[in-house]
Design an enzyme around this catalytic site. Structure first.
Site, PDB file in Angstrom:
ATOM      1  N   ASN A  58      -5.622  -2.729  -1.696  1.00  0.00           N
ATOM      2  CA  ASN A  58      -4.548  -1.934  -1.086  1.00  0.00           C
ATOM      3  C   ASN A  58      -4.485  -2.306   0.396  1.00  0.00           C
ATOM      4  OD1 ASN A  58      -2.782  -0.028  -0.105  1.00  0.00           O
ATOM      5  ND2 ASN A  58      -4.024   1.749  -0.651  1.00  0.00           N
ATOM      6  N   ASP A  84       4.235   1.922  -6.224  1.00  0.00           N
ATOM      7  CA  ASP A  84       4.330   3.373  -6.010  1.00  0.00           C
ATOM      8  C   ASP A  84       5.635   3.936  -6.552  1.00  0.00           C
ATOM      9  OD1 ASP A  84       1.932   3.312  -4.708  1.00  0.00           O
ATOM     10  OD2 ASP A  84       2.634   4.319  -2.907  1.00  0.00           O
ATOM     11  N   PHE A 126      -4.573  20.613   6.684  1.00  0.00           N
ATOM     12  CA  PHE A 126      -4.355  21.945   6.124  1.00  0.00           C
ATOM     13  C   PHE A 126      -5.585  22.839   6.247  1.00  0.00           C
ATOM     14  CE2 PHE A 126      -0.761  19.729   4.447  1.00  0.00           C
ATOM     15  CZ  PHE A 126       0.210  20.704   4.239  1.00  0.00           C
ATOM     16  N   GLY A 165      -5.508  15.780  -1.919  1.00  0.00           N
ATOM     17  CA  GLY A 165      -6.437  16.522  -1.061  1.00  0.00           C
ATOM     18  C   GLY A 165      -6.237  18.011  -1.019  1.00  0.00           C
ATOM     19  N   VAL A 166      -5.015  18.471  -0.777  1.00  0.00           N
ATOM     20  CA  VAL A 166      -4.735  19.905  -0.715  1.00  0.00           C
ATOM     21  C   VAL A 166      -4.657  20.496  -2.118  1.00  0.00           C
ATOM     22  CG1 VAL A 166      -3.121  21.666   0.107  1.00  0.00           C
ATOM     23  CG2 VAL A 166      -3.509  19.599   1.472  1.00  0.00           C
TER      24      VAL A 166
END
EC number: 2.7.2.1
Length: 398
Positions: free
Chosen positions: A7, A148, A284, A331-332
């Protein structure tokens, strides 16, 4: 069979080697600050032990050469020879309109990806550089591009055409493309497998909530809508990105506030979202901490984030004619019980009842709805690299 995942960013290169016999990570790493001062390689093995190599790395070809040498290094490597690598899967951000699935890379593919660079100027050029470097250093290995945008290639016209002059679509390909497709595909298939259901029989909403965030509606295994658009700026508010706003704000900023177009782009991409609202952070965790200490702007940022997620979930439920399962990832989504609870509260009228005890889970695959909930809710950790590896294996047919 071992698959190497690459990547490439503009000045970085992430890599992971996966053993497809058991679908386990063997090793992963990142080369940082390519072409800049203080460049280095940081590698972690399956025990999370770190190896750090600090040296000048002038370009991506040299970075990949260092990665390959590190993989076979007698002390810190994990394979004896590059021959143990069967193929290389490349994450490519934009596949344009042509590629709605992964593809084996050849010159024709690279030429088209170069044409797509105007649609993803920050990402596709770096992806292509990585592909070229790998081809040069591993000329006998098959290379696969995993996009993507590809998973969203099944969007119907009514979902991807913008209500602007149709000539802008025909001449400049301005339309909704969607992003995070590899993640949405992975978690939708994983939740179907976990539920013991055929994905073709399910209506799924996947919420990829991280610093970048998007939501997708998946019906019968195909994506029928997603929140990101022509670029990853569209959709719900994110860490630093605004998400959808009234387009007239842009000329207003230029004409009345004295912004340049570059400053508008900088503001909407890097100074907006929950950072812009809260004034605290784009993280966050920091915002939730500030909100717990009665920071009103931090709480407002969270309220707007949750409100916009709920609005998109509601829209997708209507357009799919219902939903069987809602998935939280990234993640969140994986690590914030508070966000999940706020997004799913008061949905009993639809048949979804959250189990608050189960919802305490962080970073693990788990059902978080009550056992008798008609609509299910799950946390599914994403694994984009494994999805890229699976697509690579499928294409090379070995």
């Amino acid at each position: 069979m071992k698959i190497l995942i690459i990547n490439c960013g503009s000045s970085s290169l992430k890599y992971k080697l996966i053993d497809m016999a058991n679908e386990k990570d063997i090793i992963e790493g990142i080369v940082e600050r390519i072409g800049l001062d203080q460049s280095r390689l940081v590698q972690k093995n399956e025990l999370r032990e770190k190896y750090i190599l600090e040296k000048e790395i002038k370009d991506h070809k040299e970075a990949i050469d260092i990665v390959l040498n590190t993989l076979v290094d007698p002390k810190v490597g994990v394979i004896e020879s590059i021959d143990e690598i069967t193929a290389v899967g490349h994450r490519v951000v934009h596949g344009g309109e042509r590629y709605s699935s992964s593809i084996i890379i050849n010159e024709e593919v690279i030429k088209y990806l170069e044409e797509c660079s105007k649609l993803a100027p920050l990402h596709n050029p770096a992806n292509i550089i990585g592909i070229r470097a790998c081809q040069s250093l591993m000329p006998n290995k098959e290379m696969v591009a995993v996009f993507d945008t590809a998973f969203h290639g099944t969007l119907p016209e009514k979902a991807y055409i913008y209500a602007i002059d149709y000539a802008l679509y025909k001449d400049h390909k301005i339309r909704k493309y969607g992003f995070h497709g590899t993640s949405h595909k992975y978690v939708s298939h994983k939740v179907a497998e976990t539920m013991g259901k055929d994905i073709k029989d399910l209506k799924i909403i996947t919420c990829h909530l991280g610093n970048g965030a998007s939501i997708s509606a998946i019906k019968g295994g195909e994506c029928i809508d997603t929140t990101m658009g022509f670029t990853p700026l569209a959709g719900i508010p994110m860490g630093t990105r605004s998400g959808n706003i009234d387009p007239s704000i842009i000329p207003f900023l230029v004409e009345e506030c004295g912004y340049t177009i570059e400053e508008v782009s900088e503001s909407l991409n890097k100074k907006s979202g929950v950072l812009g609202i809260s004034g605290v952070s784009s993280d966050f965790r920091d915002i939730e901490d500030a909100a717990s200490k009665v920071d009103k702007r931090a709480q407002l940022a969270l309220d707007i984030f949750h409100y916009r997620i709920r609005a998109e979930i509601g829209s997708f439920i209507v357009n799919m004619g219902g939903v069987d399962v809602i998935v939280f990832t990234a993640g969140v989504g994986e690590n914030s019980p508070e966000t999940r609870e706020e997004c799913l509260k008061d949905l009993e009228f639809l048949g979804l009842t959250l189990d608050k005890e189960k919802n305490k889970v962080r970073g693990k695959l788990a059902e978080i709805s009550q056992a008798d909930s008609k609509i299910k809710a799950y946390v599914v950790p994403t694994n984009e690299e494994l999805m890229i590896a699976k697509e690579t294996v499928e294409l090379i047919g070995k």
